[in-house]
Design a protein around this motif. Structure first.
Motif, PDB file in Angstrom:
ATOM      1  N   ARG A  85     -43.565  96.667  33.089  1.00  0.00           N
ATOM      2  CA  ARG A  85     -42.147  95.982  33.406  1.00  0.00           C
ATOM      3  C   ARG A  85     -42.191  94.628  32.918  1.00  0.00           C
ATOM      4  NH1 ARG A  85     -42.250 101.518  33.728  1.00  0.00           N
ATOM      5  NH2 ARG A  85     -40.532 102.326  34.529  1.00  0.00           N
ATOM      6  N   LEU A  87     -39.466  91.715  34.314  1.00  0.00           N
ATOM      7  CA  LEU A  87     -38.404  91.864  35.385  1.00  0.00           C
ATOM      8  C   LEU A  87     -37.573  90.561  35.135  1.00  0.00           C
ATOM      9  CD1 LEU A  87     -39.990  93.366  38.570  1.00  0.00           C
ATOM     10  CD2 LEU A  87     -38.515  94.612  36.463  1.00  0.00           C
ATOM     11  N   GLN A  90     -33.374  89.263  39.316  1.00  0.00           N
ATOM     12  CA  GLN A  90     -32.898  90.443  40.257  1.00  0.00           C
ATOM     13  C   GLN A  90     -33.694  91.584  40.425  1.00  0.00           C
ATOM     14  OE1 GLN A  90     -30.847  88.778  37.810  1.00  0.00           O
ATOM     15  NE2 GLN A  90     -30.514  87.132  39.527  1.00  0.00           N
ATOM     16  N   GLY A  91     -34.728  91.512  39.854  1.00  0.00           N
ATOM     17  CA  GLY A  91     -35.660  92.584  39.888  1.00  0.00           C
ATOM     18  C   GLY A  91     -35.355  93.653  38.678  1.00  0.00           C
ATOM     19  N   GLU A  92     -34.506  93.281  37.959  1.00  0.00           N
ATOM     20  CA  GLU A  92     -34.123  94.302  36.867  1.00  0.00           C
ATOM     21  C   GLU A  92     -35.048  94.240  35.571  1.00  0.00           C
ATOM     22  OE1 GLU A  92     -29.276  94.517  37.544  1.00  0.00           O
ATOM     23  OE2 GLU A  92     -29.943  92.890  36.332  1.00  0.00           O
ATOM     24  N   ASP A 851     -32.390 107.195  47.577  1.00  0.00           N
ATOM     25  CA  ASP A 851     -32.326 106.129  48.679  1.00  0.00           C
ATOM     26  C   ASP A 851     -31.875 106.768  49.935  1.00  0.00           C
ATOM     27  OD1 ASP A 851     -32.984 104.237  46.569  1.00  0.00           O
ATOM     28  OD2 ASP A 851     -30.785 104.118  45.864  1.00  0.00           O
ATOM     29  N   GLN A 863     -36.281 105.180  34.311  1.00  0.00           N
ATOM     30  CA  GLN A 863     -36.089 103.791  33.750  1.00  0.00           C
ATOM     31  C   GLN A 863     -36.770 103.820  32.378  1.00  0.00           C
ATOM     32  OE1 GLN A 863     -38.128 101.075  36.140  1.00  0.00           O
ATOM     33  NE2 GLN A 863     -36.408 100.250  37.309  1.00  0.00           N
ATOM     34  N   LYS A 898     -27.403  99.821  35.721  1.00  0.00           N
ATOM     35  CA  LYS A 898     -27.717  99.094  36.980  1.00  0.00           C
ATOM     36  C   LYS A 898     -28.106  99.837  38.102  1.00  0.00           C
ATOM     37  CE  LYS A 898     -26.187  95.334  37.439  1.00  0.00           C
ATOM     38  NZ  LYS A 898     -26.695  93.828  37.267  1.00  0.00           N
ATOM     39  N   LYS A 899     -27.672 100.865  38.130  1.00  0.00           N
ATOM     40  CA  LYS A 899     -28.208 101.742  39.294  1.00  0.00           C
ATOM     41  C   LYS A 899     -29.867 101.965  39.348  1.00  0.00           C
ATOM     42  CE  LYS A 899     -25.558 104.680  41.213  1.00  0.00           C
ATOM     43  NZ  LYS A 899     -25.168 104.106  42.487  1.00  0.00           N
ATOM     44  N   ALA A 901     -31.717 100.039  37.889  1.00  0.00           N
ATOM     45  CA  ALA A 901     -32.353  98.686  38.080  1.00  0.00           C
ATOM     46  C   ALA A 901     -32.777  98.234  36.540  1.00  0.00           C
ATOM     47  CB  ALA A 901     -33.655  98.531  38.969  1.00  0.00           C
ATOM     48  N   ASP A 903     -31.596  95.883  33.276  1.00  0.00           N
ATOM     49  CA  ASP A 903     -30.648  94.705  32.955  1.00  0.00           C
ATOM     50  C   ASP A 903     -29.859  95.057  31.784  1.00  0.00           C
ATOM     51  OD1 ASP A 903     -29.566  92.291  32.595  1.00  0.00           O
ATOM     52  OD2 ASP A 903     -31.190  91.343  31.843  1.00  0.00           O
TER      53      ASP A 903
END
Length: 912
Positions: A85, A87, A90-92, A851, A863, A898-899, A901, A903
Motif C-alpha cells: 500500500r 497511503l 488520512q491513511g487511505e 467494525d 481493498q 471511502k469506507k 479506506a 482514496d
C-alpha cells in the motif's frame, strides 16, 4: 511516511519511473549508463520445513495463530510486498504496488514451490513482476536464481556444487520462462571452485558482501597493461561499480567443464597478454552491495520512513562526476513486513515516488551490467561468507558466530559436518553401484531429476525414466530408481545451511537436516540393504549439545528424529482412524438394520493422504452401542517413490478419545474375509475387551491410537470429539448469561469489577451467538430478506458486547465476515443487476458490522479488489454518468471506496 499526493491511481503496473517524453536513446538512463541507479535486492528464503515422509509442513505451534512459519511470514511479508500500500495522510490507499516489479530478488526454490501450492495469486504476481521488469529494463528481469536448497557451496563437493546450480537454474527456468543471468549463493558463501562451477553453468554475475573482496584494480589496457592492485580487504571496496573476477591461476580447469567451453588453460591466466586482452580467460562479474546501508536496513529504523531511507541511500552517492554509478543494497527480503512491520509500504513509496524525484533510476543488476560493463577487476579472499568473520566456520566449527553471547558453545558443528560428509560419501557409493545398473549416466540422471521435482505426474516420471534407463525397467526397478534419486535429494537437503546457523544442534533447523539424513539412509537400506544408521549415530554421538536433556547428537537423533519416522503402517492407521469421521459413502445392509451399518463392499474409493494415494478396495463399518468397528482393505502408493503396500486394517472406537487400530499385510481374500467375520462376530457381544482380544489374536500386539495420527488430522478429530462437550458447555454458559444479564448490567453501570465467572459466561455466550449468526448469514447471503435479518442480529450482538465489555474471540467468524465482504463486493462490481442499491447498502452494513463487533476484520482483499477496478471500471462510469441516472450509483461507489479506506478524491474532484 511521506504523503503520497499525486500518486498514480493504479496497482503499480503502470507507474512510470522516467516520464520525460523527450528522452532519446542517448539520454535515456534505461538505455545508456547515465546518472545514479539504485538496486534494492531482497533475498527471500525459508528453510525447507516439510516432513520428509509426508512432503508437507505439519502444524508448528510456535507460529500461532498461523499453521506454520511459512504461512505466518507469507501473510506478514510475501503477500504484503505483492500488494504494497501507498497511503495518504488520512491513511487511505492511493496506490497498490507490486514491490517485486522494482526489487532485485531471488526466492529460494523450496519457498517458491510452497508459494505455488499455498497462494497461487501471490505466486503469479511474482512471475508477472519479473516479466514487467524485463519489459521495462529491456530484457533484464528482476529475478535471479539461487543455489537450490541453500547449502554452503565452498563446503560442498564438486558434484553437489554442480547439481545445486543446475537444479537452481532449471527450477528458475521452469517458473520464469527464461535463463537466469545471476545467482544468489547461500550466505554469499564463495570460493574459487564455486566460481568455476558458476562460470561453467553460464551464470553471468553474483552478489557478494564488501568484506569478501581482497584487492581490486582497473582492468589492464594496451596503454596500462599492469595497473597496481589496491588492497580492500577491510570492506573498503567501492560498491558503486561492477567488477570482473577472473579465475585464479592456481585453479586447475584442465579437467573441468570450463575446458570444454573453450577457455584457456590455467597457465594462460598467469600472465596477461601484452595488449591487456582478457577475452579467453574465464571470469564472472561481481556486484558488492553497500555494507553500511544494508546493515542499517536490517538493524536500524531507517526503513520505517521513506524519506529517511531515501536520504540514507543518497548519502552513498559519489560526487566525483563519474557518468554512472550504482547504489546497491541487499538484505533478507523478510525484513520488509516480517522483521519490520509495515516497511513494505516504505519501499513501495520509495520505488515509485521518492527515488524518481531524486532523478534516480530503479534497476536491477543484470540491466545495469548491460549498460555498464566492468572496467575494474577484483580478487576475492579464498573462502568467505557474509555472516561469518571466519570464512565459513559458522557451518563447520566452533567459531563463535551465532552463539548466545558466549554462553553456549558450538562444538557440535564439526562432528555434525563430519557425520554428514561421511554419510554423503557412503550414499555416493550406493548410488554409483546401484544407479549404473538402472541409469545410463547416474549423475546426469540426478542433475535432471529436478524435472521430476517440478512435476511428479506419472506421465512426466515415465518420460524421465525412459530418457535415462539402461533398459526397460520393471515396476520394481522403477521403484528402486526413484528411491535412489530420492536418496540423493535428501542427501542434498541434509546440508541445508540453517542446520548450523544458530547456537544449538537440537533446534528445529538441526533436527530437520538430521531427519533428511535419516530418510536418505533409510532409502539406501531399502535399495541396497546397507545398514548405515549405526555408523551415522555413532558419529553424531561426538556432537555435544548445550541442552542437558539431549547430551549429544545421537540422543537428539533418538528422541526427535526416530520418533518422527513414518512407514506405510502409520499411514494406514491414519487412514483407518480418520475414516470413522470422513467416510460418507452410502450405507448398505449387512446382517444388521441399515441405521447401524455402513457397508461399502465392492466400492472403490480413492483418496490422497499427504504424498500417498490411498485406494480403498473394501470398507465395512458397524456400530454396537458405544462401540464402532471398521475393517478395510487398502492399497497405498507413494506418489514420490511409487513403492506400494497392500494392507488390512481394523479400527475400534471405544468412545471419546479411545481408539484401537491394528494393521497387517493383505494375504488374500479368504484370509481377509475370515478377519472380518471374526471381528464383527466379536463386536456382536458388545464387549470392548472381547473385540480388542480378537484384534490382538488376528493382528498381533502392535496397535495404533489417536496419538499416532499425523498432527493435522489429530487436531481436527480432537475438535470433532470435543464438539458435543463444547456445545453443552455453550448452552450452560448461555443460560448463566441470560439468568444474570441484569446483574451483569448492574456491575458495569456502577463500574464495579465483574466476577470473572459472569464475564466469561457473557464472552462465550455472545461469541457463540455471533458465530451461529455469521454461519446463517453465510448460507443465506443470496436471500436479501434473511441477510438483513442476520445483519440486524449481528448489530444487536455488537451493541450488547460493547455495553458488557465482552471480548469476542471468534477467529472463524472473522474469516467468514472477511470472505462475505469480499464476495459481496466482487458480485457488486462484476455481476451488476437491478438490485444495485440494495446490494451496496447490504455491503456497507456488513463492513460497519465488522467494525462494531471489534473482531479485527481485515479489508485488504476487498481493498485490492476495489482498487483494481477503480481506474478500469469505476472511474469511466463516474465520468460519463454526470447528470444521468447512473450518477447516484457512481456516488454510492465512491462512498464505498471511502469506507474501504481507498482514496477516491481524484475522481470526486472531477465530478464537482
Amino acid at each position: 511516511m511521506t504523503s503520497a499526493a499525486e500518486m498514480p491511481a493504479s496497482s503499480g503496473s503502470t507507474l512510470t519511473l522516467h516520464s520525460d517524453p523527450n528522452n532519446t536513446k542517448e539520454s535515456d538512463p534505461l538505455r545508456k549508463a547515465n546518472g545514479v541507479y539504485v538496486t534494492v535486492h531482497g533475498h527471500f528464503y525459508q528453510p525447507p520445513r516439510e516432513n520428509p515422509y509426508l512432503d508437507a509442513i505439519e502444524r508448528q505451534p510456535s507460529a500461532a495463530p498461523f499453521h506454520d512459519w511459512n504461512e505466518r511470514i507469507h501473510w506478514e511479508c510475501y503477500r504484503p510486498n505483492a500488494f504494497a500500500r501507498v497511503l495518504n495522510d488520512q491513511g487511505e490507499v492511493v496506490g497498490i504496488v507490486n514491490n517485486y516489479e522494482y526489487f532485485s530478488f531471488n526466492i529460494g526454490a523450496t519457498l517458491m514451490s510452497w508459494l505455488e501450492r499455498y497462494d497461487v495469486e501471490v505466486y503469479q504476481r511474482i512471475l508477472e513482476a519479473d516479466a514487467k521488469s524485463s519489459q521495462r529494463l529491456h530484457g533484464h528481469g528482476n529475478a535471479i536464481a539461487q543455489v537450490y536448497n541453500h547449502i554452503i557451496m565452498p563446503l560442498a563437493n564438486e558434484r553437489d556444487k554442480y547439481t545445486q546450480i543446475r537444479w537452481g537454474k532449471e527450477d528458475f527456468r521452469s517458473r520464469f520462462g527464461r535463463d537466469p543471468e545471476g545467482m544468489w549463493l547461500a550466505e554469499t558463501a564463495v570460493d574459487y571452485a564455486t566460481l568455476e562451477a558458476l562460470v561453467a553453468e553460464g551464470i553471468r554475475f553474483i552478489i557478494l558482501a564488501p568484506s569478501q573482496a581482497l584487492r581490486c584494480r582497473p582492468l589492464p589496457t594496451p596503454d596500462r597493461p599492469h595497473p597496481e592492485w589496491i588492497e580492500v580487504g577491510g570492506s573498503q571496496i567501492d560498491s558503486t561499480r561492477p567488477y570482473r573476477c577472473y579465475l585464479k591461476p592456481t585453479l586447475d580447469t584442465s579437467s573441468s567443464p570450463l575446458s570444454a567451453m573453450g577457455y584457456a588453460p590455467p597457465e594462460a591466466i598467469a600472465t596477461s597478454p601484452k595488449d591487456g586482452s582478457r577475452e579467453k580467460l574465464p571470469y564472472i562479474d561481481i556486484f558488492f552491495y553497500d555494507g553500511p546501508i544494508s546493515r542499517d536496513m536490517g538493524f536500524s529504523d531507517v526503513v520505517y520512513n521513506s524519506s529517511h531511507f531515501t536520504g540514507r541511500i543518497g548519502s552513498a552517492v559519489r560526487g566525483d562526476h563519474r557518468p554512472a554509478q550504482l547504489i546497491s543494497v541487499a538484505t533478507d527480503g523478510e525484513t520488509f513486513g516480517h522483521h519490520k512491520k509495515g516497511t513494505e509500504k516504505t519501499l513501495a513509496y520509495a520505488f515509485t515516488k521518492e527515488f524518481p524525484q531524486q532523478g534516480w533510476t530503479v534497476t536491477n543488476f543484470a540491466h545495469y551490467l548491460s549498460l555498464n560493463s566492468p572496467s575494474w577487476e577484483v580478487e576475492l579472499k579464498s573462502v568467505t561468507a557474509w555472516s561469518c568473520a571466519h570464512g565459513v566456520g559458522r557451518w563447520e566449527d566452533d567459531c563463535g558466530c551465532g552463539g548466545e553471547g558466549g554462553v553456549w558453545h558450538q562444538k557440535w558443528r564439526r562432528p555434525l559436518r563430519d557425520a554428514l560428509n561421511w554419510l554423503r560419501d557412503q550414499l555416493t557409493d550406493v548410488y554409483q553401484e546401484h544407479g549404473r545398473q538402472l541409469f545410463r549416466d547416474p549423475w546426469l540422471a540426478r542433475d535432471e531429476y529436478i524435472q521430476v521435482l517440478r512435476d511428479r505426474s506419472a506421465g512426466n516420471v515415465n518420460r524421465f525414466l525412459a530418457r535415462h534407463q539402461t533398459h526397460k525397467l520393471t515396476a520394481a526397478e522403477q521403484v528402486d530408481a526413484l528411491r535412489l534419486l530420492e536418496m540423493q535429494r535428501h542427501a542434498l537437503l541434509m546440508f541445508t545451511s540453517c542446520g548450523w546457523f544458530f547456537e544449538e544442534i537440537s533446534r528445529p533447523e538441526g533436527t530437520q537436516i538430521m531427519r533428511y539424513a535419516a530418510r536418505a539412509l533409510e532409502l539406501a537400506g531399502e535399495v541396497a540393504g546397507v545398514q548405515l544408521e549405526k555408523g551415522f549415530v555413532k558419529r553424531l554421538g561426538l556432537a555435544p549439545s548445550n541442552v542437558d536433556e539431549f547430551k549429544h547428537g545421537a540422543e537428539i537423533y533418538r528422541q526427535l528424529v526416530l520418533t518422527a519416522q513414518l512407514g506405510f503402517k502409520q499411514v494406514a492407521a491414519h487412514y483407518a482412524i480418520t475414516s470413522l469421521f470422513t467416510n460418507q459413502k452410502p450405507a448398505q445392509a449387512h446382517n444388521l438394520p441399515r441405521k447401524d451399518v455402513a457397508d461399502k463392499q465392492s466400492q472403490r474409493y480413492h483418496k490422497k493422504v499427504y504424498c500417498y494415494a490411498a485406494n480403498e478396495l473394501d470398507y465395512q463399518l458397524q456400530r454396537m452401542g458405544s462401540l464402532t468397528l471398521a475393517v478395510g482393505n487398502l492399497k497405498l502408493v507413494s506418489e514420490i517413490t511409487w513403492e506400494s503396500e497392500h494392507l488390512v486394517f481394523a479400527v475400534l472406537h471405544l468412545g471419546g478419545w479411545d481408539f484401537h487400530c491394528c494393521i497387517q499385510q493383505f494375504t488374500g481374500r479368504r484370509d481377509y474375509s475370515q478377519i472380518k467375520e471374526k471381528l464383527f462376530g466379536a463386536l456382536k457381544q458388545a464387549s470392548a475387551a472381547h473385540t480388542i482380544l480378537a484384534m490382538t489374536q488376528l493382528f498381533g500386539e502392535e496397535a495404533f491410537s489417536l496419538q499416532n495420527l499425523f498432527a493435522e488430522e489429530r487436531h481436527r478429530i480432537m475438535g470433532l470429539l470435543s464438539q458435543e462437550t463444547l456445545t453443552r458447555l455453550g448452552q450452560l454458559y448461555t443460560q448463566a448469561y441470560r439468568d444474570n444479564y441484569g446483574v451483569l448490567m448492574a456491575f458495569h453501570r456502577d463500574e464495579i469489577a465483574v466476577p470473572q465467572e459472569l464475564q466469561v459466561a457473557a464472552d462465550i455466550a455472545l461469541g457463540h451467538r455471533c458465530l451461529m449468526t455469521l454461519r446463517s448469514l453465510e448460507q443465506e447471503i443470496a436471500d436479501p430478506q434473511k441477510s438483513w435479518s442476520h445483519i440486524l442480529e449481528l448489530e444487536a450482538i455488537a451493541t450488547e458486547a460493547k455495553h458488557l465489555r465482552c471480548r469476542l474471540n471468534i477467529p472463524d467468524g472473522k474469516q467468514m465476515l472477511e470472505q462475505l465482504i469480499a464476495r459481496s463486493l466482487w458480485q457488486l462490481l462484476h455481476d451488476a443487476n437491478d438490485s444495485f442499491n440494495a446490494d451496496i447498502q447490504l455491503l456497507e452494513r456488513l463492513i460497519d458490522v465488522g467494525d462494531q463487533l471489534n473482531i479485527d476484520v481485515s479489508l485488504q482483499r476487498s481493498q485490492e479488489l476495489y482498487f483494481s477496478c477503480l481506474q478500469s471500471q469505476i472511474a469511466p462510469v463516474c465520468i460519463t454518468s454526470v447528470g444521468n441516472e447512473a450518477d447516484n450509483q457512481c456516488l454510492q461507489l465512491l462512498k464505498l471506496g471511502k469506507k474501504l479506506a481507498v482514496d477516491v478524491s481524484a475522481i470526486s474532484n472531477q465530478l464537482r
